[in-house]
Design an enzyme around this catalytic site. Structure first.
Site, PDB file in Angstrom:
ATOM      1  N   ARG A 103     -35.898  33.282   5.074  1.00  0.00           N
ATOM      2  CA  ARG A 103     -36.756  34.063   4.170  1.00  0.00           C
ATOM      3  C   ARG A 103     -37.914  33.215   3.646  1.00  0.00           C
ATOM      4  NH1 ARG A 103     -37.809  35.072  -1.145  1.00  0.00           N
ATOM      5  NH2 ARG A 103     -38.214  37.244  -1.731  1.00  0.00           N
ATOM      6  N   TYR A 212     -26.581  34.142  12.239  1.00  0.00           N
ATOM      7  CA  TYR A 212     -27.718  34.099  13.165  1.00  0.00           C
ATOM      8  C   TYR A 212     -28.557  32.843  12.917  1.00  0.00           C
ATOM      9  CZ  TYR A 212     -29.691  36.574   9.079  1.00  0.00           C
ATOM     10  OH  TYR A 212     -30.042  36.961   7.817  1.00  0.00           O
TER      11      TYR A 212
HETATM   12  C1  LIG Z   1     -27.386  39.386   1.732  1.00  0.00           C
HETATM   13  C2  LIG Z   1     -28.680  40.047   2.044  1.00  0.00           C
HETATM   14  C3  LIG Z   1     -29.123  40.042   3.344  1.00  0.00           C
HETATM   15  C4  LIG Z   1     -30.323  40.666   3.660  1.00  0.00           C
HETATM   16  N1  LIG Z   1     -30.698  40.689   4.958  1.00  0.00           N
HETATM   17  C5  LIG Z   1     -31.811  41.353   5.294  1.00  0.00           C
HETATM   18  C6  LIG Z   1     -32.219  41.433   6.658  1.00  0.00           C
HETATM   19  O1  LIG Z   1     -31.578  40.886   7.559  1.00  0.00           O
HETATM   20  N2  LIG Z   1     -33.339  42.117   6.975  1.00  0.00           N
HETATM   21  C7  LIG Z   1     -34.084  42.728   6.001  1.00  0.00           C
HETATM   22  O2  LIG Z   1     -35.111  43.362   6.356  1.00  0.00           O
HETATM   23  N3  LIG Z   1     -33.741  42.648   4.686  1.00  0.00           N
HETATM   24  C8  LIG Z   1     -32.626  41.986   4.307  1.00  0.00           C
HETATM   25  N4  LIG Z   1     -32.270  41.919   2.998  1.00  0.00           N
HETATM   26  C9  LIG Z   1     -33.107  42.601   1.973  1.00  0.00           C
HETATM   27  C10 LIG Z   1     -34.383  41.848   1.585  1.00  0.00           C
HETATM   28  O3  LIG Z   1     -34.143  40.517   1.224  1.00  0.00           O
HETATM   29  C11 LIG Z   1     -35.081  42.576   0.430  1.00  0.00           C
HETATM   30  O4  LIG Z   1     -34.974  43.952   0.633  1.00  0.00           O
HETATM   31  C12 LIG Z   1     -36.566  42.233   0.365  1.00  0.00           C
HETATM   32  O5  LIG Z   1     -36.740  40.842   0.271  1.00  0.00           O
HETATM   33  C13 LIG Z   1     -37.234  42.934  -0.833  1.00  0.00           C
HETATM   34  O6  LIG Z   1     -38.473  42.384  -1.143  1.00  0.00           O
HETATM   35  P1  LIG Z   1     -39.268  42.821  -2.452  1.00  0.00           P
HETATM   36  O7  LIG Z   1     -40.564  42.102  -2.385  1.00  0.00           O
HETATM   37  O8  LIG Z   1     -39.270  44.290  -2.597  1.00  0.00           O
HETATM   38  O9  LIG Z   1     -38.410  42.301  -3.691  1.00  0.00           O
HETATM   39  P2  LIG Z   1     -38.169  40.816  -4.219  1.00  0.00           P
HETATM   40  O10 LIG Z   1     -38.006  39.878  -3.096  1.00  0.00           O
HETATM   41  O11 LIG Z   1     -37.069  40.909  -5.220  1.00  0.00           O
HETATM   42  O12 LIG Z   1     -39.541  40.427  -4.974  1.00  0.00           O
HETATM   43  C14 LIG Z   1     -39.877  40.918  -6.254  1.00  0.00           C
HETATM   44  C15 LIG Z   1     -40.849  39.925  -6.901  1.00  0.00           C
HETATM   45  O13 LIG Z   1     -41.279  40.469  -8.151  1.00  0.00           O
HETATM   46  C16 LIG Z   1     -41.199  39.470  -9.158  1.00  0.00           C
HETATM   47  N5  LIG Z   1     -40.993  40.177 -10.441  1.00  0.00           N
HETATM   48  C17 LIG Z   1     -39.868  40.786 -10.869  1.00  0.00           C
HETATM   49  N6  LIG Z   1     -40.059  41.331 -12.084  1.00  0.00           N
HETATM   50  C18 LIG Z   1     -41.339  41.058 -12.440  1.00  0.00           C
HETATM   51  C19 LIG Z   1     -42.133  41.372 -13.588  1.00  0.00           C
HETATM   52  N7  LIG Z   1     -41.629  42.075 -14.621  1.00  0.00           N
HETATM   53  N8  LIG Z   1     -43.421  40.949 -13.641  1.00  0.00           N
HETATM   54  C20 LIG Z   1     -43.958  40.236 -12.586  1.00  0.00           C
HETATM   55  N9  LIG Z   1     -43.243  39.900 -11.476  1.00  0.00           N
HETATM   56  C21 LIG Z   1     -41.955  40.318 -11.395  1.00  0.00           C
HETATM   57  C22 LIG Z   1     -40.005  38.630  -8.739  1.00  0.00           C
HETATM   58  O14 LIG Z   1     -40.036  37.344  -9.339  1.00  0.00           O
HETATM   59  C23 LIG Z   1     -40.199  38.592  -7.214  1.00  0.00           C
HETATM   60  O15 LIG Z   1     -41.038  37.550  -6.812  1.00  0.00           O
HETATM   61  C24 LIG Z   1     -31.104  41.289   2.637  1.00  0.00           C
HETATM   62  C25 LIG Z   1     -30.673  41.254   1.318  1.00  0.00           C
HETATM   63  C26 LIG Z   1     -29.466  40.654   1.025  1.00  0.00           C
HETATM   64  C27 LIG Z   1     -29.019  40.626  -0.399  1.00  0.00           C
END
Ligand SMILES: Cc1cc2nc3c(=O)[nH]c(=O)nc-3n(C[C@H](O)[C@H](O)[C@H](O)COP(=O)(O)OP(=O)(O)OC[C@H]3O[C@@H](n4cnc5c(N)ncnc54)[C@H](O)[C@@H]3O)c2cc1C
Length: 389
Positions: A103, A212
């Site tokens: 990641r 993996y």
């Molecule tokens: C065990 C596991 C395995 C996974 N495997 C896969 C996989 O193989 N393939 C896949 O596609 N996905 C996988 N996922 C899912 C994937 O990691 C997430 O769905 C994805 O990273 C979501 O990204 P996001 O940017 O929406 O959220 P996040 O990565 O949570 O980013 C949110 C960001 O917002 C910031 N933030 C939060 N609140 C505030 C606020 N109030 N003000 C300002 N900033 C804020 C946080 O600090 C963070 O940087 C997996 C998840 C898990 C738990």
């Protein structure tokens, strides 16, 4: 909407960074505001299917920049015997790869692209704490680490602040709920294992495991998923591996070998968002990524959907003439697809963790199917192409 439209992205995770790059590529200036003071490597591995890689390729992030390892199949194994149940083909009809990667490598590649783009400004260390709407747009309040507050107003706000989204809370949308599952994530040095295992999943009653290669094959990522009672509160790090070995004691010795060789295991309680929060009905706010639809990792699509969302949000704004129209275009393209992915995740959750007898029927059915017929199950998911601007 014209490129002079103000765009504010909250959250610099996979969703927020992809959205910012997509808007900038369409000619919009974008502000990203992130609560963390430093963006550190969080999480371990990810699988990225062709649907997500097509978006990244359009943003100039090819496979080499992601340090990923390409797979042609995912091997499903019986948890107990280790016997192969099926080889699930994962390469798309157009030949786009399926990658497993770290990641942090994905986040670094996205961050490097953001840093190199003069249209994007990234502000760290400001937490979004409140939201108000007026005729001028949406005004967000951000609290800095020293307690001071900054306000920003934008015509379009992209809420990409993750599963426990403050923006969704401010919009009165339902909170994420615990799923009852926990994921244990750990990594193994290539030196500590006999050979790179490819993408392997072991299925068993109430639990499954996935391994993996990541970091161009130098490391293996291992995830064990099971009921959250597996994560006893306050379990000491030294006791964790012993407890996991105990829970997987009758499983394939190859999997047990990986658990033994792995570094420390950290529990990650899994929460979900259901129903989807992407269309809050608020002018000018589009909720994307885990904030909108955090889903369990059973179909490895959380990050992939975050990437699809980021691209589609910029596409919707580009072709709309008002914020309301942008939200409609976004929902037209995303709602049905996200629902179908969610249904697939629920299906995998059921069939991965079946008890012994129904599992035997599952394994037999899968063994009797041809690779082409199995590939057709996921064609709709992996063959998705980003809408053209
Ligand atoms: C065990 C596991 C395995 C996974 N495997 C896969 C996989 O193989 N393939 C896949 O596609 N996905 C996988 N996922 C899912 C994937 O990691 C997430 O769905 C994805 O990273 C979501 O990204 P996001 O940017 O929406 O959220 P996040 O990565 O949570 O980013 C949110 C960001 O917002 C910031 N933030 C939060 N609140 C505030 C606020 N109030 N003000 C300002 N900033 C804020 C946080 O600090 C963070 O940087 C997996 C998840 C898990 C738990």
């Amino acid at each position: 909407m014209p490129p002079s439209t103000s765009i504010l992205v909250v959250g610099a995770g996979i969703a927020g960074l992809t959205a910012a790059l997509s808007f900038a590529q369409a000619g919009f200036a974008v502000d990203i505001v992130e609560r963390s003071e430093r963006l550190e490597a969080v999480g371990a591995g990810l699988q990225l299917s062709p649907n997500a890689l097509r978006v990244l390729a359009r943003l100039g992030l090819d496979r080499e920049r992601l340090n990923g390892v390409a797979a042609t199949t995912v091997t499903l194994r019986s948890g107990r015997s280790g016997r192969t149940i099926a080889e699930i083909p994962v390469v798309s009809a157009d030949g786009t790869a399926y990658l497993s990667l770290y990641r942090a490598d994905l986040q670094s590649a996205l961050l490097a692209a953001v840093a190199a783009d003069p249209l994007i400004t990234l502000t760290l260390g400001e937490r979004c704490t409140a939201l108000a709407q007026s005729a001028d747009g949406t005004t967000l309040s951000f609290t800095r680490t020293d307690g001071s507050v900054a306000e920003r107003t934008a015509t379009i706000v992209i809420a990409a602040d993750g599963v426990h989204s403050a923006l969704c809370a401010a919009l009165g949308l339902p909170a994420a709920v615990p799923s009852g599952d926990v994921a244990w994530r750990m990594t193994i040095d290539a030196a500590a294992q006999a050979s790179s295992p490819g993408i392997q999943a072991w299925l068993g009653p109430r639990r499954h495991a996935v391994a993996y290669p990541v970091q161009a094959g130098r490391t293996t990522n291992l995830v064990l998923i099971g009921p959250d009672s597996d994560a006893a509160a306050g379990m000491a790090e030294s006791a964790t591996k012993t407890a996991l070995m105990q829970r997987f004691r009758r499983w394939d010795p190859r999997l047990r070998g990986l658990i033994e060789a792995a570094g420390p295991a950290t529990p990650w309680p899994l929460s979900t968002v259901d129903p989807d929060r992407s269309a809050p009905g608020m002018d000018g706010v589009i909720v994307i990524g885990d904030a909108a639809h955090a889903m369990l990792p059973y179909a490895a699509q959380g990050a992939a959907m975050a990437i699809e969302d980021g691209w589609t949000a910029a596409w919707a704004v580009t072709r709309a003439s008002t914020p309301q129209e942008a939200a409609r275009h976004y929902a037209d393209v995303r709602t049905a697809r996200l629902k179908r992915v969610r249904q697939r995740v629920a299906f995998h959750r059921r069939v991965y963790h079946l008890p012994a007898l129904p599992a035997a029927a599952r394994d037999l059915t899968l063994r009797l199917r041809s690779a082409e017929s199995v590939a057709r199950d996921l064609g709709w998911l992996y063959d998705w192409t980003p809408p053209e601007r």
